[in-house]
Design a protein around this motif. Structure first.
Motif, mmCIF file in Angstrom:
data_model
loop_
_atom_site.group_PDB
_atom_site.id
_atom_site.type_symbol
_atom_site.label_atom_id
_atom_site.label_comp_id
_atom_site.label_asym_id
_atom_site.label_seq_id
_atom_site.Cartn_x
_atom_site.Cartn_y
_atom_site.Cartn_z
ATOM 1 N N MET A 181 0.837 -1.205 0.000
ATOM 2 C CA MET A 181 0.000 0.000 0.000
ATOM 3 C C MET A 181 0.873 1.256 0.000
ATOM 4 O O MET A 181 0.587 2.214 -0.730
ATOM 5 C CB MET A 181 -0.937 -0.017 1.204
ATOM 6 C CG MET A 181 -2.049 -1.046 1.084
ATOM 7 S SD MET A 181 -3.037 -1.287 2.591
ATOM 8 C CE MET A 181 -3.528 0.374 2.981
ATOM 9 N N ALA A 182 1.920 1.255 0.798
ATOM 10 C CA ALA A 182 2.821 2.410 0.840
ATOM 11 C C ALA A 182 3.512 2.598 -0.499
ATOM 12 O O ALA A 182 3.604 3.726 -1.010
ATOM 13 C CB ALA A 182 3.846 2.235 1.964
ATOM 14 N N SER B 197 1.921 6.631 -7.050
ATOM 15 C CA SER B 197 0.961 7.675 -7.436
ATOM 16 C C SER B 197 1.525 9.066 -7.176
ATOM 17 O O SER B 197 1.372 9.966 -8.005
ATOM 18 C CB SER B 197 -0.353 7.506 -6.663
ATOM 19 O OG SER B 197 -0.982 6.305 -7.021
ATOM 20 N N GLN B 198 2.163 9.236 -6.038
ATOM 21 C CA GLN B 198 2.741 10.534 -5.698
ATOM 22 C C GLN B 198 3.883 10.892 -6.649
ATOM 23 O O GLN B 198 4.015 12.041 -7.067
ATOM 24 C CB GLN B 198 3.226 10.552 -4.244
ATOM 25 C CG GLN B 198 2.118 10.477 -3.217
ATOM 26 C CD GLN B 198 1.207 11.686 -3.261
ATOM 27 O OE1 GLN B 198 1.651 12.820 -3.377
ATOM 28 N NE2 GLN B 198 -0.093 11.427 -3.187
ATOM 29 N N LEU B 199 4.708 9.921 -6.974
ATOM 30 C CA LEU B 199 5.796 10.170 -7.935
ATOM 31 C C LEU B 199 5.247 10.571 -9.294
ATOM 32 O O LEU B 199 5.739 11.509 -9.922
ATOM 33 C CB LEU B 199 6.676 8.928 -8.085
ATOM 34 C CG LEU B 199 7.681 8.662 -6.981
ATOM 35 C CD1 LEU B 199 8.301 7.287 -7.162
ATOM 36 C CD2 LEU B 199 8.751 9.738 -6.946
ATOM 37 N N GLU C 59 6.571 13.754 -0.679
ATOM 38 C CA GLU C 59 5.619 12.810 -0.102
ATOM 39 C C GLU C 59 5.924 11.388 -0.571
ATOM 40 O O GLU C 59 5.863 10.440 0.201
ATOM 41 C CB GLU C 59 4.179 13.194 -0.473
ATOM 42 C CG GLU C 59 3.129 12.254 0.075
ATOM 43 C CD GLU C 59 3.096 12.139 1.598
ATOM 44 O OE1 GLU C 59 2.670 11.081 2.092
ATOM 45 O OE2 GLU C 59 3.520 13.079 2.306
ATOM 46 N N ALA C 60 6.277 11.250 -1.842
ATOM 47 C CA ALA C 60 6.632 9.933 -2.366
ATOM 48 C C ALA C 60 7.829 9.360 -1.620
ATOM 49 O O ALA C 60 7.850 8.171 -1.297
ATOM 50 C CB ALA C 60 6.934 10.019 -3.856
ATOM 51 N N GLY D 237 7.402 2.136 3.008
ATOM 52 C CA GLY D 237 7.338 0.827 2.345
ATOM 53 C C GLY D 237 8.588 0.005 2.600
ATOM 54 O O GLY D 237 8.508 -1.193 2.859
ATOM 55 N N ASP D 238 9.751 0.670 2.551
ATOM 56 C CA ASP D 238 11.018 -0.029 2.809
ATOM 57 C C ASP D 238 11.074 -0.552 4.247
ATOM 58 O O ASP D 238 11.494 -1.685 4.487
ATOM 59 C CB ASP D 238 12.206 0.902 2.556
ATOM 60 C CG ASP D 238 12.430 1.223 1.086
ATOM 61 O OD1 ASP D 238 11.847 0.545 0.207
ATOM 62 O OD2 ASP D 238 13.192 2.178 0.817
#
Length: 145
Positions: free
Chosen positions: A96-97, A103-105, A112-113, A120-121
């Motif tokens: 999800m992250a 999407s942010q990228l 934010e990305a 996520g990492d």
């Protein structure tokens, strides 16, 4: 007393055998996901190329989500249900992250990305540790992306 001990030993062996079978089935699901990812998205672009990385990441997340659904369809032995639930939760939250980061990228929101990629990492490393401890031999390599 010896018969009771033999029954306990047989029960423990059966439980371990069931758990091993589950791990093997889940690892097979993960190997299929790995193979699909390597064929469809073989070259990871650098994170410094936001648009290319966003496309690659979105593709990997899609494959990860397919893998998650297949993995969730494998019946989990009751003896390791809680442990597997925690592992799958970390996997899903990491995906999800990464999906939100893609999407942010793509939208050009690199700060934010970056935060989402780090999340996520971190979740991916948590997932990897838990999966390794549980005995997975393939699924534990799925994350971080």
């Amino acid at each position: 007393a010896a018969l009771r001990q033999d029954a306990k030993t047989a029960s423990a062996v059966a439980t371990r055998s069931t758990e091993d079978a589950y791990l093997a089935q889940a690892d097979t699901v993960c190997v299929k996901g790995w193979a699909k990812g390597k064929v469809e998205l073989p070259d990871r672009p650098p994170r410094e190329d936001p648009q290319a990385y966003a496309r690659w990441l979105a593709g990997k997340v899609g494959i990860g989500e397919e893998t998650l659904r297949s993995w969730q369809a494998v019946p989990v032995p009751a003896t390791i249900d809680r442990e597997v639930s925690d592992i799958l939760d970390r996997y899903e939250r990491s995906l999800m992250a990464y999906g939100a980061a893609a999407s942010q990228l793509a939208a050009g929101h690199t700060e934010e990305a970056g935060n989402l990629l780090r999340r996520g990492d971190r979740l991916g490393r948590d997932f990897q540790g838990l999966a390794t401890e549980a005995g997975f031999e393939e699924c534990n390599e799925a994350l971080p992306l």
